[in-house]
Design an enzyme around this catalytic site. Structure first.
Site, PDB file in Angstrom:
ATOM      1  N   ARG A 298      43.458  92.695  70.505  1.00 31.98           N
ATOM      2  CA  ARG A 298      44.200  91.830  71.434  1.00 31.98           C
ATOM      3  C   ARG A 298      44.690  92.604  72.653  1.00 31.98           C
ATOM      4  O   ARG A 298      44.701  92.089  73.772  1.00 31.98           O
ATOM      5  CB  ARG A 298      45.371  91.184  70.694  1.00 31.98           C
TER       6      ARG A 298
ATOM      7  N   TYR B 291      46.660  77.129  58.677  1.00 32.11           N
ATOM      8  CA  TYR B 291      48.015  77.520  59.102  1.00 32.11           C
ATOM      9  C   TYR B 291      49.054  76.752  58.290  1.00 32.11           C
ATOM     10  O   TYR B 291      48.826  75.586  57.926  1.00 32.11           O
ATOM     11  CB  TYR B 291      48.199  77.231  60.597  1.00 32.11           C
TER      12      TYR B 291
ATOM     13  N   ASN C  74      44.268  84.617  72.080  1.00 29.92           N
ATOM     14  CA  ASN C  74      44.413  86.022  71.668  1.00 29.92           C
ATOM     15  C   ASN C  74      43.288  86.488  70.730  1.00 29.92           C
ATOM     16  O   ASN C  74      43.454  87.412  69.944  1.00 29.92           O
ATOM     17  CB  ASN C  74      45.797  86.281  71.049  1.00 29.92           C
TER      18      ASN C  74
ATOM     19  N   HIS D 113      42.133  86.386  64.501  1.00 29.56           N
ATOM     20  CA  HIS D 113      43.126  86.120  63.451  1.00 29.56           C
ATOM     21  C   HIS D 113      42.905  87.083  62.295  1.00 29.56           C
ATOM     22  O   HIS D 113      41.755  87.391  61.960  1.00 29.56           O
ATOM     23  CB  HIS D 113      42.980  84.680  62.924  1.00 29.56           C
TER      24      HIS D 113
ATOM     25  N   ARG E 155      45.079  93.962  60.331  1.00 29.87           N
ATOM     26  CA  ARG E 155      46.210  93.542  61.182  1.00 29.87           C
ATOM     27  C   ARG E 155      46.446  94.573  62.281  1.00 29.87           C
ATOM     28  O   ARG E 155      46.731  94.244  63.416  1.00 29.87           O
ATOM     29  CB  ARG E 155      47.502  93.428  60.352  1.00 29.87           C
TER      30      ARG E 155
ATOM     31  N   LYS F 122      38.234  84.048  67.059  1.00 32.98           N
ATOM     32  CA  LYS F 122      38.570  82.697  67.519  1.00 32.98           C
ATOM     33  C   LYS F 122      37.600  82.253  68.621  1.00 32.98           C
ATOM     34  O   LYS F 122      36.832  83.072  69.157  1.00 32.98           O
ATOM     35  CB  LYS F 122      40.020  82.696  68.016  1.00 32.98           C
TER      36      LYS F 122
ATOM     37  N   GLU G 147      43.434  82.141  52.378  1.00 35.44           N
ATOM     38  CA  GLU G 147      42.438  81.960  53.446  1.00 35.44           C
ATOM     39  C   GLU G 147      41.014  82.238  52.952  1.00 35.44           C
ATOM     40  O   GLU G 147      40.074  81.547  53.337  1.00 35.44           O
ATOM     41  CB  GLU G 147      42.824  82.834  54.647  1.00 35.44           C
TER      42      GLU G 147
HETATM   43  P1  TYD Z   1      51.354  83.815  64.269  1.00 33.84           P
HETATM   44  O1  TYD Z   1      50.989  83.470  62.870  1.00 33.84           O
HETATM   45  O2  TYD Z   1      52.795  83.937  64.600  1.00 33.84           O
HETATM   46  O3  TYD Z   1      50.667  85.168  64.752  1.00 33.84           O
HETATM   47  P2  TYD Z   1      49.412  85.997  64.245  1.00 33.84           P
HETATM   48  O4  TYD Z   1      48.169  85.264  64.670  1.00 33.84           O
HETATM   49  O5  TYD Z   1      49.547  87.319  64.939  1.00 33.84           O
HETATM   50  O6  TYD Z   1      49.515  86.134  62.755  1.00 33.84           O
HETATM   51  O7  TYD Z   1      50.743  82.727  65.265  1.00 33.84           O
HETATM   52  C1  TYD Z   1      49.525  82.106  65.011  1.00 33.84           C
HETATM   53  C2  TYD Z   1      48.820  81.873  66.303  1.00 33.84           C
HETATM   54  O8  TYD Z   1      49.538  80.938  67.107  1.00 33.84           O
HETATM   55  C3  TYD Z   1      48.688  83.074  67.224  1.00 33.84           C
HETATM   56  O9  TYD Z   1      47.656  83.945  66.855  1.00 33.84           O
HETATM   57  C4  TYD Z   1      48.437  82.430  68.548  1.00 33.84           C
HETATM   58  C5  TYD Z   1      49.160  81.105  68.452  1.00 33.84           C
HETATM   59  N1  TYD Z   1      50.372  81.046  69.295  1.00 33.84           N
HETATM   60  C6  TYD Z   1      50.373  80.208  70.400  1.00 33.84           C
HETATM   61  O10 TYD Z   1      49.377  79.572  70.682  1.00 33.84           O
HETATM   62  N2  TYD Z   1      51.486  80.138  71.165  1.00 33.84           N
HETATM   63  C7  TYD Z   1      52.588  80.868  70.891  1.00 33.84           C
HETATM   64  O11 TYD Z   1      53.575  80.769  71.628  1.00 33.84           O
HETATM   65  C8  TYD Z   1      52.562  81.743  69.751  1.00 33.84           C
HETATM   66  C9  TYD Z   1      53.763  82.576  69.442  1.00 33.84           C
HETATM   67  C10 TYD Z   1      51.441  81.797  68.972  1.00 33.84           C
END
Ligand code: TYD
Length: 217
Positions: free
Chosen positions: A157, A70, A177, A180, A140, A30, A191
């Site tokens: 992360r 998303y 974080n 992805h 993952r 990211k 994707e």
């Molecule tokens: P998600 O699909 O739940 O997690 P992952 O990336 O681990 O599959 O969430 C997508 C992204 O949304 C996540 O990587 C970071 C962002 N996010 C926020 O910005 N704020 C939040 O409170 C959460 C829970 C996620």
């Protein structure tokens, strides 16, 4: 399912084994990962496992691409996002209502999503297709949990990010974080098609493939 002949059985089983060995996943460094100079470190971690990068590009995503990436119209996913955001206060003995003004998971999820859509367009990302045995689960695992403070040390992360989702929500931004990774086969297929549809996915062997997951003796 009943098998008619040994030959048919072998062919089917061979295809299954081939598919497991060549599973493909999508992942992305990211904007914060790129801007912090962590591209090499993250790719190194992927390669060190024995997985291989079979497609890669750097680009700044458009809003349209982020929204196609998303599941922005999936209420269940948005509520899950809000629930994860709420869990950012675990161990702080504060409620989302006290800090954010509501503990409604849909509202929290919608706010997180708005920040996420902005953040993903805020700079260049590195998009990749990664191939190898159970690459979806492997990548993952390398990524670690969504929330930086819950991600184990040793994960991307966990080692390189620190942020809180409720703080991020109050500030109207995404949590940062770094990385992805597709969650399951369906997500990976969607994707890969979205980011690399119509482009060449490379086909090559690593010298280590045979040693790692083939009978070479
Ligand atoms: P998600 O699909 O739940 O997690 P992952 O990336 O681990 O599959 O969430 C997508 C992204 O949304 C996540 O990587 C970071 C962002 N996010 C926020 O910005 N704020 C939040 O409170 C959460 C829970 C996620």
């Amino acid at each position: 399912m009943a098998k008619n002949t040994t030959k048919e059985y072998d062919a089917e089983l061979n295809k299954t084994i081939f598919d497991i060995k060549h599973q493909r996943t999508f992942c992305m460094i990211k904007p914060d990962g790129v801007m912090r100079g962590l591209v090499g470190e993250i790719i190194h971690r992927i390669e060190k496992t024995g997985l291989k990068v079979v497609a890669m590009k750097m680009l700044t995503p458009t809003e349209e691409m982020v929204k196609a990436h998303y599941p922005v119209n999936n209420e269940k996913w948005i509520v899950r996002l809000g629930s994860k955001a709420k869990s950012g206060l675990d161990g702080l003995s504060l409620s989302a209502k006290e800090v954010y003004g509501t503990d409604d998971e849909k509202a929290l999820g919608e706010n997180a999503l708005a920040g996420l859509i902005q953040y993903m367009q805020s700079g260049p990302v590195v998009a990749m297709v990664v191939e190898g045995i159970q690459s979806i689960d492997m990548v993952r695992k390398l990524a670690g949990a969504t929330l930086p403070f819950k991600a184990e040390m040793g994960t991307i992360r966990g080692d390189f990010s620190v942020d809180n989702p409720i703080v991020a929500n109050v500030e109207g931004r995404s949590i940062h974080n770094l990385f992805h990774a597709s969650e399951d086969t369906e997500e990976a297929e969607h994707e890969i098609k979205l980011w690399f549809g119509g482009e060449t996915i490379c086909d090559y062997s690593l010298g280590s493939d045979d040693i790692m997951y083939c009978k070479h003796y």
